[in-house]
Structure formats: structure tokens, C-alpha cells
Design an enzyme around this catalytic site. Structure first.
Site, PDB file in Angstrom:
ATOM      1  N   VAL A 295     -17.420  -6.410   4.285  1.00 51.68           N
ATOM      2  CA  VAL A 295     -18.430  -7.421   4.622  1.00 51.68           C
ATOM      3  C   VAL A 295     -19.065  -7.966   3.339  1.00 51.68           C
ATOM      4  O   VAL A 295     -19.339  -9.160   3.233  1.00 51.68           O
ATOM      5  CB  VAL A 295     -19.510  -6.839   5.567  1.00 51.68           C
ATOM      6  CG1 VAL A 295     -20.628  -7.851   5.816  1.00 51.68           C
ATOM      7  CG2 VAL A 295     -18.888  -6.404   6.890  1.00 51.68           C
ATOM      8  N   CYS A 296     -19.275  -7.106   2.351  1.00 47.90           N
ATOM      9  CA  CYS A 296     -19.960  -7.494   1.109  1.00 47.90           C
ATOM     10  C   CYS A 296     -19.343  -8.723   0.437  1.00 47.90           C
ATOM     11  O   CYS A 296     -20.075  -9.653   0.091  1.00 47.90           O
ATOM     12  CB  CYS A 296     -20.012  -6.322   0.134  1.00 47.90           C
ATOM     13  SG  CYS A 296     -20.838  -4.865   0.808  1.00 47.90           S
TER      14      CYS A 296
END
Length: 187
Positions: free
Chosen positions: A46-47
Site C-alpha cells: 500500500v505504501c
């Protein structure tokens, strides 16, 4: 305890920015708007989508006079390696701060002590070094740069127009409210 309306604590961190290692301190933040954008770790899932979204909108942040600081408990060396190997992270033109001692993560109260990782925390800091906005989400919930931009515009408007507030879903140019006895019970 909420960090809203508190002054950021002193810090010094090494960062990766545009092919160089630089030092960033609390003194660098004062006098301008800043977003501290904490995320769990480099080389994850997700980062990079979040950091890429910020990179795609970075020019809009700059037009508002806002500097973005991406922060994880990785080192600045790891940030460089990620920048060099990921097309998405390769777009990032804002500082990626290393926080291997977790000083910043503790200062902003987003450290998961048992894992040594930061939660997904977003903090808007005003030119006086005061926290104006805090958002912390669970690991699997990504954030949205456009929504962050909307909230920054609202914070900047309120700062420039004492006595006015921005209602829900407010967008630049729309009506604001002037809290008063006359409005009580009429909204």
C-alpha cells in the site's frame, strides 16, 4: 492525548532527496506548511501507492506552499535503494526521512513499539510548527492526496480568515461559516 494544537518536538533526521542525502530538522519545517506522511515500510504494498499518489500531486502541494516529508523507520539508505528500483517511488521528489531510531514516530505517536514500524499517520503542520490535522489509519487503508489537499486548503483558509470555519465537504471558493449565536440551531 491529541497532538492537535501542539508544537512539533525537536528532531534531526537523515533523508533521501533527488539523488542526495540531506539532513532535515524541526528548524527546516518552521515558517512554512508541512505534511509528515508516516508509512510502515519501504518495499511494501500500500505504501508505494500512497507515496506515488503524493508524487503525482506534488506540484499542487508546492503551489500551496506545502512541503511533504515521507517518513518510515527505514534508513535513508533503504529509501535510496527503493527510489532506485521502483518506478512508482522513482517519481518522488520530496524528502524521504529515515527514522531508524523511531524518534519521529514516537514524537508523532504513531510507532508500533512491538514491530518497530510506524502506523499510517498524516500530520499537517502550520508555519508556527503547530499540528493542525491528524489522520491515522489501519495498515490496509490507503490515503488520498486529493482529500489531503482539500483539508490543507481548508486549514489555510481558516488561518487566513479568523472567525470563519469550513463546513463538511468544503472546497476552495465555497461558502464558509462564521460561528455566532445567530447560527445556533439553524444549520
Amino acid at each position: 492525548m491529541s497532538l492537535i494544537n501542539t508544537t512539533i518536538k525537536p528532531f534531526k533526521a537523515q533523508a533521501y532527496l533527488n539523488g542526495k542525502f540531506i539532513e532535515v530538522t524541526d528548524a527546516d519545517v518552521k515558517g512554512k506548511w508541512a505534511v509528515f506522511f508516516f508509512y510502515p515500510a519501504d518495499f511494501t504494498f500500500v505504501c508505494p501507492t500512497e507515496l506515488g499518489d503524493l508524487a503525482d500531486n506534488y506540484e499542487q502541494f508546492q503551489k500551496l506552499g506545502v512541503e511533504i516529508y515521507g517518513v518510515s523507520t527505514d534508513t535513508h539508505f533503504t529509501h535510496k535503494a527503493w527510489h532506485d528500483t521502483s518506478d512508482t517511488i522513482g517519481k518522488v521528489q520530496y524528502p524521504l526521512l529515515g527514522d531508524p531510531t523511531a524518534t519521529l514516530s514516537r514524537n508523532f505517536e504513531v510507532l508500533r513499539e512491538d514491530q518497530g514500524l510506524a502506523d499510517r499517520g498524516t500530520f499537517l503542520i502550520d508555519p508556527d510548527g503547530v499540528v493542525q490535522f491528524v489522520e491515522v489509519t489501519a495498515e490496509g487503508i490507503g490515503r488520498d492526496a486529493e482529500e489531503l489537499l482539500r483539508k490543507i486548503k481548508a486549514a489555510q483558509y481558516v488561518r487566513a480568515h479568523p472567525g470563519e470555519v469550513c463546513p463538511a465537504k468544503w472546497k476552495e471558493g465555497e461558502e464558509t461559516l462564521a460561528p455566532s449565536l445567530d447560527l445556533v440551531g439553524k444549520i
